[in-house]
Design a protein around this motif. Structure first.
Motif, PDB file in Angstrom:
ATOM      1  N   UNK A   1      12.137  34.162  14.917  1.00  0.00           N
ATOM      2  CA  UNK A   1      11.364  34.706  13.785  1.00  0.00           C
ATOM      3  C   UNK A   1      12.087  35.932  13.245  1.00  0.00           C
ATOM      4  N   UNK A   2      13.081  35.700  12.420  1.00  0.00           N
ATOM      5  CA  UNK A   2      13.906  36.813  11.972  1.00  0.00           C
ATOM      6  C   UNK A   2      13.432  37.425  10.656  1.00  0.00           C
ATOM      7  N   UNK A   4       9.991  38.008   9.223  1.00  0.00           N
ATOM      8  CA  UNK A   4       8.552  37.822   9.341  1.00  0.00           C
ATOM      9  C   UNK A   4       7.758  38.241   8.121  1.00  0.00           C
ATOM     10  N   UNK A   8       8.725  43.287   2.838  1.00  0.00           N
ATOM     11  CA  UNK A   8       9.868  44.195   2.864  1.00  0.00           C
ATOM     12  C   UNK A   8      10.960  43.732   1.900  1.00  0.00           C
ATOM     13  N   UNK A  34      10.113  56.865   3.795  1.00  0.00           N
ATOM     14  CA  UNK A  34      10.932  57.849   4.476  1.00  0.00           C
ATOM     15  C   UNK A  34      12.261  57.346   5.001  1.00  0.00           C
ATOM     16  N   UNK A  36      16.042  56.515   4.777  1.00  0.00           N
ATOM     17  CA  UNK A  36      17.145  56.944   3.930  1.00  0.00           C
ATOM     18  C   UNK A  36      18.203  55.852   3.809  1.00  0.00           C
ATOM     19  N   UNK A  41      18.526  46.407  11.707  1.00  0.00           N
ATOM     20  CA  UNK A  41      18.068  45.039  11.935  1.00  0.00           C
ATOM     21  C   UNK A  41      17.936  44.282  10.631  1.00  0.00           C
TER      22      UNK A  41
ATOM     23  N   UNK B  42       3.342  45.130   9.048  1.00  0.00           N
ATOM     24  CA  UNK B  42       4.611  45.546   8.433  1.00  0.00           C
ATOM     25  C   UNK B  42       5.435  46.382   9.392  1.00  0.00           C
ATOM     26  N   UNK B  43       4.757  47.038  10.302  1.00  0.00           N
ATOM     27  CA  UNK B  43       5.389  47.927  11.279  1.00  0.00           C
ATOM     28  C   UNK B  43       4.645  47.719  12.599  1.00  0.00           C
ATOM     29  N   UNK B  75      12.688  44.047  19.537  1.00  0.00           N
ATOM     30  CA  UNK B  75      13.754  44.174  18.534  1.00  0.00           C
ATOM     31  C   UNK B  75      14.624  42.920  18.490  1.00  0.00           C
ATOM     32  N   UNK B  78      12.273  40.145  16.648  1.00  0.00           N
ATOM     33  CA  UNK B  78      11.589  40.308  15.363  1.00  0.00           C
ATOM     34  C   UNK B  78      12.324  41.279  14.445  1.00  0.00           C
ATOM     35  N   UNK B  79      12.444  40.885  13.182  1.00  0.00           N
ATOM     36  CA  UNK B  79      13.021  41.775  12.169  1.00  0.00           C
ATOM     37  C   UNK B  79      11.906  42.555  11.498  1.00  0.00           C
ATOM     38  N   UNK B  80      11.391  43.487  12.208  1.00  0.00           N
ATOM     39  CA  UNK B  80      10.286  44.290  11.662  1.00  0.00           C
ATOM     40  C   UNK B  80      10.497  45.732  12.103  1.00  0.00           C
ATOM     41  N   UNK B  81      10.198  46.702  11.235  1.00  0.00           N
ATOM     42  CA  UNK B  81      10.344  48.093  11.673  1.00  0.00           C
ATOM     43  C   UNK B  81       9.451  48.397  12.873  1.00  0.00           C
ATOM     44  N   UNK B 101      12.766  52.411  14.820  1.00  0.00           N
ATOM     45  CA  UNK B 101      13.254  52.879  13.519  1.00  0.00           C
ATOM     46  C   UNK B 101      12.505  54.087  12.984  1.00  0.00           C
ATOM     47  N   UNK B 102      11.391  54.446  13.621  1.00  0.00           N
ATOM     48  CA  UNK B 102      10.536  55.526  13.133  1.00  0.00           C
ATOM     49  C   UNK B 102      10.053  56.324  14.342  1.00  0.00           C
ATOM     50  N   UNK B 123      18.409  60.103  11.014  1.00  0.00           N
ATOM     51  CA  UNK B 123      17.939  60.035   9.628  1.00  0.00           C
ATOM     52  C   UNK B 123      16.684  59.175   9.505  1.00  0.00           C
ATOM     53  N   UNK B 124      16.008  58.946  10.608  1.00  0.00           N
ATOM     54  CA  UNK B 124      14.860  58.040  10.586  1.00  0.00           C
ATOM     55  C   UNK B 124      13.610  58.744  10.031  1.00  0.00           C
ATOM     56  N   UNK B 125      12.672  57.964   9.542  1.00  0.00           N
ATOM     57  CA  UNK B 125      11.393  58.561   9.126  1.00  0.00           C
ATOM     58  C   UNK B 125      10.656  59.168  10.315  1.00  0.00           C
ATOM     59  N   UNK B 171      11.604  62.317   4.372  1.00  0.00           N
ATOM     60  CA  UNK B 171      11.497  61.496   5.595  1.00  0.00           C
ATOM     61  C   UNK B 171      10.126  61.605   6.263  1.00  0.00           C
TER      62      UNK B 171
END
Lengths: 50, 266
Positions: A1-2, A4, A8, A34, A36, A41, B42-43, B75, B78-81, B101-102, B123-125, B171
């Motif tokens: 599941x790359x 999802x 985004x 936030x 940058x 990923x 989403x996260x 990680x 899944x491709x999710x923050x 990522x946060x 540089x992450x949120x 950020x």
């Protein structure tokens, strides 16, 4: 599941035709929260898409 | 209008107030992450230390043992923050290396002096939450002159401090900290005046899911609070909250879909 979440900017049936547009669209989703830069990923996913 | 981002809660702890002990193995954490993603998250916010009232702190080693395997596994799948919910710089550092990522720090970078240098070198949120007191004593008679003004003053001071230390305010996401050193009336005032926090110019996160103030009003037990949680989520859309942190992602996603559809109508 790359891939999802199309929230985004990666709705696979609506991807722009070139990498710059795709990167721009995805970054427009991440920047307001936030980020940058596009997370690592997601970069690999973008490469697959473009 | 855009639907707020939904942050799904994943506590890899034995003692969190709502889901403690349910996802404290890597396999169960991964399974719950998939459920959150499928439901519309989403996260995913991963925490290894309970912050419920009167919770006892855990060591860095224990927290690392809880969160790093989960983050690495999620990680890779899944491709999710992913956000790391911690007040400890070393935990945040290793979590970022493992794929988070946060940084989500309920102490607003006040608890661990090493958190600022970490924020400066990455540089992450960063999510900064308001809390009066500590999880060990925060719900013992919390007092404010004016809860909204006091929290805004706190955020202004923290943002100025970050700016002085070279951290780009772009950020930073702010979380008024529902239930963290607040009475029932404090929590309700915060929810009524969410727009005041948006005026600070940063994204706003709301974390109200299943919390005690909902039980105070409805009389419902923790596991039965998803409906009133979704109602609060829907109402918060009017204040243009950017991130909503919840346990039940599916219910929140449905509530937000309906709310934004109505708001977008002519």
């Amino acid at each position: 599941m790359k891939i999802p979440a199309n929230k985004w900017g990666l709705c696979t049936d609506q991807l722009p035709q070139n990498e710059n547009e795709t990167v721009s669209r995805v970054m427009s989703c991440f920047y307001p929260l936030g980020f940058t830069e596009i997370p690592k990923f997601m970069k690999s996913t973008l490469m697959l898409c473009c | 209008m855009a639907i707020p981002k939904i942050m799904g809660i994943l506590n890899v702890t034995p003692d969190s107030f709502s889901d403690g002990g349910q996802f404290d193995s890597t396999a169960s954490a991964c399974s719950q992450a998939e459920a959150l993603v499928v439901s519309g998250a989403d996260i995913i916010d991963i925490g290894g230390e309970s912050t419920r009232p009167f919770a006892k702190p855990v060591t860095v080693r224990e927290e690392l043992n809880r969160v790093i395997p989960a983050i690495s596994a999620i990680r890779s799948a899944f491709s999710i923050p992913l956000s790391i919910d911690t007040t400890k710089a070393e935990v945040a550092r290793q979590a970022l290396a493992a794929g988070a990522n946060i940084i989500n720090d309920i102490s607003a970078l006040r608890k661990d002096p090493a958190m600022l240098p970490l924020v400066q070198e990455t540089s992450v949120p960063v999510i900064m939450m308001h809390m009066q007191g500590t999880p060990g004593d925060m719900q013992v008679n919390p007092q404010y002159d004016d809860v909204i003004d006091d929290i805004i003053t706190f955020f202004k001071e923290r943002l100025a401090w970050l700016q002085e230390n070279g951290v780009a305010l772009h950020r930073i996401t702010l979380d008024p900290g529902i239930g963290f050193g607040k009475s029932l009336n404090h929590n309700l005032s915060i929810l009524k005046h969410l727009a005041a926090f948006k005026a600070l110019g940063c994204p706003l996160l709301l974390g109200h899911s299943r919390k005690g103030f909902i039980g105070d009003i409805t009389g419902l037990q923790v596991e039965d609070r998803d409906l009133p949680t979704a109602v609060v989520s829907a109402l918060s859309c009017a204040a243009k909250v950017d991130i909503i942190r919840v346990h039940n992602v599916a219910a929140t996603y449905q509530a937000l879909q309906m709310t934004t559809a109505i708001q977008d109508a002519e």
